[in-house]
Enzyme design. Sequence first.
Site, PDB file in Angstrom:
ATOM      1  N   ASP A  42       0.982  -0.979   0.246  1.00 51.53           N
ATOM      2  CA  ASP A  42      -0.595   0.353   0.175  1.00 51.53           C
ATOM      3  C   ASP A  42       0.772   1.334   0.293  1.00 51.53           C
ATOM      4  O   ASP A  42       0.126   2.768   0.106  1.00 51.53           O
ATOM      5  CB  ASP A  42      -0.491  -0.209   1.032  1.00 51.53           C
ATOM      6  CG  ASP A  42      -0.341  -0.062   2.373  1.00 51.53           C
ATOM      7  OD1 ASP A  42       0.944  -0.076   2.757  1.00 51.53           O
ATOM      8  OD2 ASP A  42      -1.413   0.092   2.987  1.00 51.53           O
ATOM      9  N   SER A  43       2.037   1.073   0.176  1.00 48.12           N
ATOM     10  CA  SER A  43       3.206   2.035  -0.257  1.00 48.12           C
ATOM     11  C   SER A  43       3.031   2.743  -1.466  1.00 48.12           C
ATOM     12  O   SER A  43       4.113   3.662  -2.329  1.00 48.12           O
ATOM     13  CB  SER A  43       4.807   1.907   0.316  1.00 48.12           C
ATOM     14  OG  SER A  43       4.985   0.583  -0.785  1.00 48.12           O
ATOM     15  N   ASP A  81      -1.336  -6.542  -0.211  1.00 48.82           N
ATOM     16  CA  ASP A  81      -1.187  -5.355   0.908  1.00 48.82           C
ATOM     17  C   ASP A  81      -2.659  -4.876   1.328  1.00 48.82           C
ATOM     18  O   ASP A  81      -3.310  -4.792  -0.047  1.00 48.82           O
ATOM     19  CB  ASP A  81      -0.105  -4.083   1.423  1.00 48.82           C
ATOM     20  CG  ASP A  81       0.278  -3.892   2.620  1.00 48.82           C
ATOM     21  OD1 ASP A  81       0.206  -4.689   3.247  1.00 48.82           O
ATOM     22  OD2 ASP A  81       1.676  -3.248   1.840  1.00 48.82           O
ATOM     23  N   LYS A 111      -1.020  -9.103   3.278  1.00 44.25           N
ATOM     24  CA  LYS A 111      -0.527  -8.953   4.472  1.00 44.25           C
ATOM     25  C   LYS A 111      -1.179  -8.231   4.713  1.00 44.25           C
ATOM     26  O   LYS A 111      -2.542  -7.316   4.287  1.00 44.25           O
ATOM     27  CB  LYS A 111       1.427  -8.066   3.887  1.00 44.25           C
ATOM     28  CG  LYS A 111       2.228  -7.661   5.046  1.00 44.25           C
ATOM     29  CD  LYS A 111       3.095  -6.971   4.609  1.00 44.25           C
ATOM     30  CE  LYS A 111       2.676  -5.620   3.793  1.00 44.25           C
ATOM     31  NZ  LYS A 111       1.672  -4.770   4.650  1.00 44.25           N
ATOM     32  N   GLU A 113      -1.363  -5.455   7.939  1.00 46.11           N
ATOM     33  CA  GLU A 113      -0.952  -4.916   9.426  1.00 46.11           C
ATOM     34  C   GLU A 113      -1.935  -5.019  10.512  1.00 46.11           C
ATOM     35  O   GLU A 113      -2.450  -4.722  10.689  1.00 46.11           O
ATOM     36  CB  GLU A 113      -0.898  -3.384   9.265  1.00 46.11           C
ATOM     37  CG  GLU A 113       0.259  -2.558   8.062  1.00 46.11           C
ATOM     38  CD  GLU A 113       0.063  -1.534   7.955  1.00 46.11           C
ATOM     39  OE1 GLU A 113       0.322  -0.606   8.822  1.00 46.11           O
ATOM     40  OE2 GLU A 113       0.836  -0.796   6.561  1.00 46.11           O
ATOM     41  N   GLU A 180       9.768  -4.059  10.869  1.00 49.39           N
ATOM     42  CA  GLU A 180       9.265  -2.971  10.619  1.00 49.39           C
ATOM     43  C   GLU A 180      10.042  -1.921  11.514  1.00 49.39           C
ATOM     44  O   GLU A 180       9.588  -2.000  12.443  1.00 49.39           O
ATOM     45  CB  GLU A 180       8.234  -2.750   9.674  1.00 49.39           C
ATOM     46  CG  GLU A 180       8.879  -0.833   9.282  1.00 49.39           C
ATOM     47  CD  GLU A 180       7.931  -0.672   7.937  1.00 49.39           C
ATOM     48  OE1 GLU A 180       8.066   0.655   7.327  1.00 49.39           O
ATOM     49  OE2 GLU A 180       7.246  -1.274   7.706  1.00 49.39           O
TER      50      GLU A 180
END
EC number: 2.1.2.11
Length: 270
Positions: A42-43, A81, A111, A113, A180
């Site tokens: 999502d970056s 993501d 993925k 978070e 991270e």
Amino acid sequence: MPTVRDIAMKAGEEPITMLTAYDAPTAAIIDDVGVDIVLVGDSLGNTNLGYETTLPVTVDDMARHTGAVARATDDALVVADMPFLSIGVDEQASLENAGRMLQEEDAHAVKLECGPHTVDLTEKMSQIGIPVMAHLGLTPQHVNKYGGYPRQGTDRDTAKRIFELAKAHEDAGAFSLVLEHVPSNLAAEVTAALDIPTIGIGAGPDCNGQVLVVDDAVGLSDWSPSFSKQFGNVREEMESAVDAYVTAVESGEFPAKEHSHEESDLEDIY
């Protein structure tokens, strides 16, 4: 093509390589080079869409970019993501959003978070066939809570929380874990305690693998975090090429005769 089982079995055997990609041409290059995992992060909100954070990225954004990457990837594992508010609010919506990435866009895994709220969700996804890559430490979707992007797990309480959540997500069925921006000694302890592989970004050398944002790795970003490294200077090459193009057009050098075609039958149409 590696499966999630292949990636999980790499823990402690050989380093895992992962890079982000957001479009088909970049994904094809990464895949051809032999990177193990392509993460559609999502970056892309920062790198491709011009946002200051990842928060505005939508499920539709992620689906579109995941499909583009998957269509260009033959050998690497493609992980999508899950963006802000797409999971963790409502279980049914979470499962549908994650399932869409596999069912419609050909991702192999998602993925998340993670936090305490994603343990049960990870278990449910794993049970119904949605492989989960967990993500702990600095989770950028919490930027407003953090007030920025500070290193996480720097005191005993927060380090213990990360350690416990790592174990909980492994027990829930996650096949790997991204760590991270955490202290390297914490990442080393988590890695030693888990059977699934850890993949670090700003987490030191003792993780089972490493991931970077591709724009940082190739030198396309105008800024990159201190824990990253530029392995090329694509930005400089692009600037040089664009400058050469502008100069050639303005001077009349381009297009030259070899870049044009004349059709003899059109000589007398006026």
